[in-house]
Design a protein around this motif. Structure first.
Motif, PDB file in Angstrom:
ATOM      1  N   VAL A 143     -11.331   4.952   0.029  1.00  0.00           N
ATOM      2  CA  VAL A 143     -10.027   5.462  -0.764  1.00  0.00           C
ATOM      3  C   VAL A 143     -10.357   6.924  -0.862  1.00  0.00           C
ATOM      4  O   VAL A 143     -11.536   7.353  -1.765  1.00  0.00           O
ATOM      5  CB  VAL A 143      -9.947   4.843  -2.026  1.00  0.00           C
ATOM      6  CG1 VAL A 143      -8.212   5.244  -2.578  1.00  0.00           C
ATOM      7  CG2 VAL A 143      -9.547   3.227  -1.869  1.00  0.00           C
ATOM      8  N   ILE A 159      -6.124   6.231   2.778  1.00  0.00           N
ATOM      9  CA  ILE A 159      -6.942   5.031   2.499  1.00  0.00           C
ATOM     10  C   ILE A 159      -7.526   4.896   3.957  1.00  0.00           C
ATOM     11  O   ILE A 159      -6.470   4.695   4.874  1.00  0.00           O
ATOM     12  CB  ILE A 159      -6.318   3.840   2.127  1.00  0.00           C
ATOM     13  CG1 ILE A 159      -5.814   4.053   0.579  1.00  0.00           C
ATOM     14  CG2 ILE A 159      -7.146   2.679   1.916  1.00  0.00           C
ATOM     15  CD1 ILE A 159      -4.733   3.212   0.125  1.00  0.00           C
ATOM     16  N   VAL A 199      -4.191   9.140  -4.927  1.00  0.00           N
ATOM     17  CA  VAL A 199      -4.796   8.701  -3.700  1.00  0.00           C
ATOM     18  C   VAL A 199      -4.043   9.731  -2.566  1.00  0.00           C
ATOM     19  O   VAL A 199      -3.006   9.648  -2.404  1.00  0.00           O
ATOM     20  CB  VAL A 199      -4.599   7.133  -3.272  1.00  0.00           C
ATOM     21  CG1 VAL A 199      -5.166   7.025  -2.216  1.00  0.00           C
ATOM     22  CG2 VAL A 199      -5.219   6.447  -4.714  1.00  0.00           C
ATOM     23  N   ILE A 221     -14.700   5.137  -3.230  1.00  0.00           N
ATOM     24  CA  ILE A 221     -13.887   6.031  -3.900  1.00  0.00           C
ATOM     25  C   ILE A 221     -14.726   7.574  -3.458  1.00  0.00           C
ATOM     26  O   ILE A 221     -15.563   7.895  -3.808  1.00  0.00           O
ATOM     27  CB  ILE A 221     -13.762   6.064  -5.264  1.00  0.00           C
ATOM     28  CG1 ILE A 221     -12.951   4.691  -5.843  1.00  0.00           C
ATOM     29  CG2 ILE A 221     -12.828   7.181  -5.985  1.00  0.00           C
ATOM     30  CD1 ILE A 221     -11.554   4.441  -5.278  1.00  0.00           C
ATOM     31  N   TRP A 278      -8.826   1.720   5.797  1.00  0.00           N
ATOM     32  CA  TRP A 278      -9.021   0.101   5.587  1.00  0.00           C
ATOM     33  C   TRP A 278     -10.140  -0.109   6.635  1.00  0.00           C
ATOM     34  O   TRP A 278     -10.912  -1.140   6.037  1.00  0.00           O
ATOM     35  CB  TRP A 278      -7.751  -0.440   5.932  1.00  0.00           C
ATOM     36  CG  TRP A 278      -6.425   0.053   5.137  1.00  0.00           C
ATOM     37  CD1 TRP A 278      -5.514   0.801   5.690  1.00  0.00           C
ATOM     38  CD2 TRP A 278      -6.234  -0.331   3.924  1.00  0.00           C
ATOM     39  NE1 TRP A 278      -4.670   0.976   4.744  1.00  0.00           N
ATOM     40  CE2 TRP A 278      -4.969   0.259   3.342  1.00  0.00           C
ATOM     41  CE3 TRP A 278      -6.937  -1.145   2.919  1.00  0.00           C
ATOM     42  CZ2 TRP A 278      -4.337   0.160   2.170  1.00  0.00           C
ATOM     43  CZ3 TRP A 278      -6.315  -1.004   1.539  1.00  0.00           C
ATOM     44  CH2 TRP A 278      -5.338  -0.361   1.168  1.00  0.00           C
ATOM     45  N   ASP A 282       0.889  -1.197  -0.069  1.00  0.00           N
ATOM     46  CA  ASP A 282       0.071   0.045  -0.016  1.00  0.00           C
ATOM     47  C   ASP A 282       0.894   1.345  -0.079  1.00  0.00           C
ATOM     48  O   ASP A 282       0.305   2.442   0.253  1.00  0.00           O
ATOM     49  CB  ASP A 282      -1.193  -0.036   1.300  1.00  0.00           C
ATOM     50  CG  ASP A 282      -0.298  -0.134   2.536  1.00  0.00           C
ATOM     51  OD1 ASP A 282       1.149  -0.072   2.728  1.00  0.00           O
ATOM     52  OD2 ASP A 282      -0.912  -0.348   3.692  1.00  0.00           O
ATOM     53  N   TRP A 305       1.949   0.615  -4.303  1.00  0.00           N
ATOM     54  CA  TRP A 305       0.822   0.194  -5.274  1.00  0.00           C
ATOM     55  C   TRP A 305       1.306  -0.893  -6.419  1.00  0.00           C
ATOM     56  O   TRP A 305       1.386  -0.749  -7.417  1.00  0.00           O
ATOM     57  CB  TRP A 305       0.048   1.071  -5.708  1.00  0.00           C
ATOM     58  CG  TRP A 305      -0.759   1.840  -4.854  1.00  0.00           C
ATOM     59  CD1 TRP A 305      -0.319   2.661  -3.939  1.00  0.00           C
ATOM     60  CD2 TRP A 305      -2.135   1.570  -4.542  1.00  0.00           C
ATOM     61  NE1 TRP A 305      -1.448   3.267  -3.350  1.00  0.00           N
ATOM     62  CE2 TRP A 305      -2.322   2.421  -3.372  1.00  0.00           C
ATOM     63  CE3 TRP A 305      -3.281   1.005  -5.070  1.00  0.00           C
ATOM     64  CZ2 TRP A 305      -3.909   2.694  -3.052  1.00  0.00           C
ATOM     65  CZ3 TRP A 305      -4.440   0.636  -4.515  1.00  0.00           C
ATOM     66  CH2 TRP A 305      -4.770   1.600  -3.480  1.00  0.00           C
ATOM     67  N   TYR A 348     -14.277  -1.142  -2.649  1.00  0.00           N
ATOM     68  CA  TYR A 348     -14.112  -0.087  -1.859  1.00  0.00           C
ATOM     69  C   TYR A 348     -14.560   1.235  -2.292  1.00  0.00           C
ATOM     70  O   TYR A 348     -14.677   1.457  -3.484  1.00  0.00           O
ATOM     71  CB  TYR A 348     -12.534   0.427  -1.501  1.00  0.00           C
ATOM     72  CG  TYR A 348     -11.776  -0.484  -0.375  1.00  0.00           C
ATOM     73  CD1 TYR A 348     -12.338  -1.963  -0.046  1.00  0.00           C
ATOM     74  CD2 TYR A 348     -10.719  -0.057   0.225  1.00  0.00           C
ATOM     75  CE1 TYR A 348     -11.687  -2.493   0.912  1.00  0.00           C
ATOM     76  CE2 TYR A 348     -10.250  -0.757   1.346  1.00  0.00           C
ATOM     77  CZ  TYR A 348     -10.595  -1.948   1.681  1.00  0.00           C
ATOM     78  OH  TYR A 348     -10.059  -2.702   2.693  1.00  0.00           O
TER      79      TYR A 348
END
Length: 252
Positions: free
Chosen positions: A206, A199, A196, A151, A201, A30, A33, A149
């Motif tokens: 995101v 994030i 990004v 956005i 989790w 992460d 990426w 997830y």
């Protein structure tokens, strides 16, 4: 070549002496990426354990035959460090795994692949690596887990992660494919991990540092269309960003 994770999923995995199964999902870190492991579905062979394959072992991808060719024998894979299906990939496992295969550790330097901004396939250079070097705290995530997830733009939600676009040369995730069905029906867009901001989790969100209006008017992505450099240049140009292919950004 850019290829979607959902296309790679299910590709037959061929060792040097036979098929070992098919690609099930992918683990990525992460920070950069980048895909760190292909997870194999072995159809009963080595049942009960995760079979992880580093991109270092991949010597070719054939989208016509839907196969991934590996440089490993079945025996090498069978004798590799074992991890149960329900266990996370720990740092201890990774160190054991990389020691077993003799690969240079991707966490051992400032670039996407440790001391290199690319996969160094010349094994003559794979010596003298210090496994204790860990300039960043790596965390592995599953593409299967992150699919879905939400956005979030700087001013609200725009959609959800539908897929990942992988660079076959570096195994970096170049784009998240975002479905905006609930907001702009029928439109899909590509979002670079470079955009990004954060994030979460726990909440499966995101956040990107772009407004909803800016994203709404961005070049659309046509599902399964070939992503050309002209399209990428237009996308990055629209957002006034430098492309990942610019020399100063090859580390990411």
């Amino acid at each position: 070549m850019l290829i979607k994770a959902k296309h790679l999923k299910g590709y037959r995995l061929n060792s040097t002496d036979g098929t070992i199964g098919s690609a099930r999902e992918f683990y990525f870190d992460d920070q950069y990426w980048s895909i760190r492991y292909l997870v194999a579905r072995t159809a009963g062979w080595l049942s009960g354990r995760q079979v992880l394959l580093s991109p270092y072992s991949v010597i070719g991808i054939d989208p016509i035959d839907e196969t991934v060719s590996l440089s490993l024998t079945k025996q090498q894979i069978e004798n590799s460090p074992s991890i149960d299906d329900d266990e996370p990939v720990s740092r201890q496992f990774e160190e054991s795994y990389y020691n077993y295969y003799g690969y240079p550790p991707y966490w051992g330097g400032p670039y996407i692949w440790g001391s290199y901004p690319y996969l160094e396939r010349d094994s003559a250079k794979w010596s003298g690596w210090d496994m204790s070097q860990a300039p960043w705290n790596r965390h592995l995530r599953s593409t299967q887990e992150v699919t879905g997830y939400h956005i979030l733009a700087s001013d609200g939600e725009i959609g959800h992660v539908e897929d990942f676009v992988i660079d076959e040369e570096t195994w970096a995730i170049r784009y998240l494919v975002v479905a905006t069905t609930d907001f702009w029906p029928g439109k899909k867009i590509l979002v670079s991990p470079q955009w990004v901001e954060s994030i979460n989790w726990e909440t499966r969100e995101v956040v990107i540092d772009l407004s909803r209006e800016r994203i709404k008017n961005a070049p659309a992505y046509v599902d399964d269309a070939v992503i050309t450099r002209d399209y990428e240049s237009g996308l990055y140009g629209y957002y006034d960003r430098d492309g990942y292919w610019v020399p100063d950004l090859v580390r990411a």
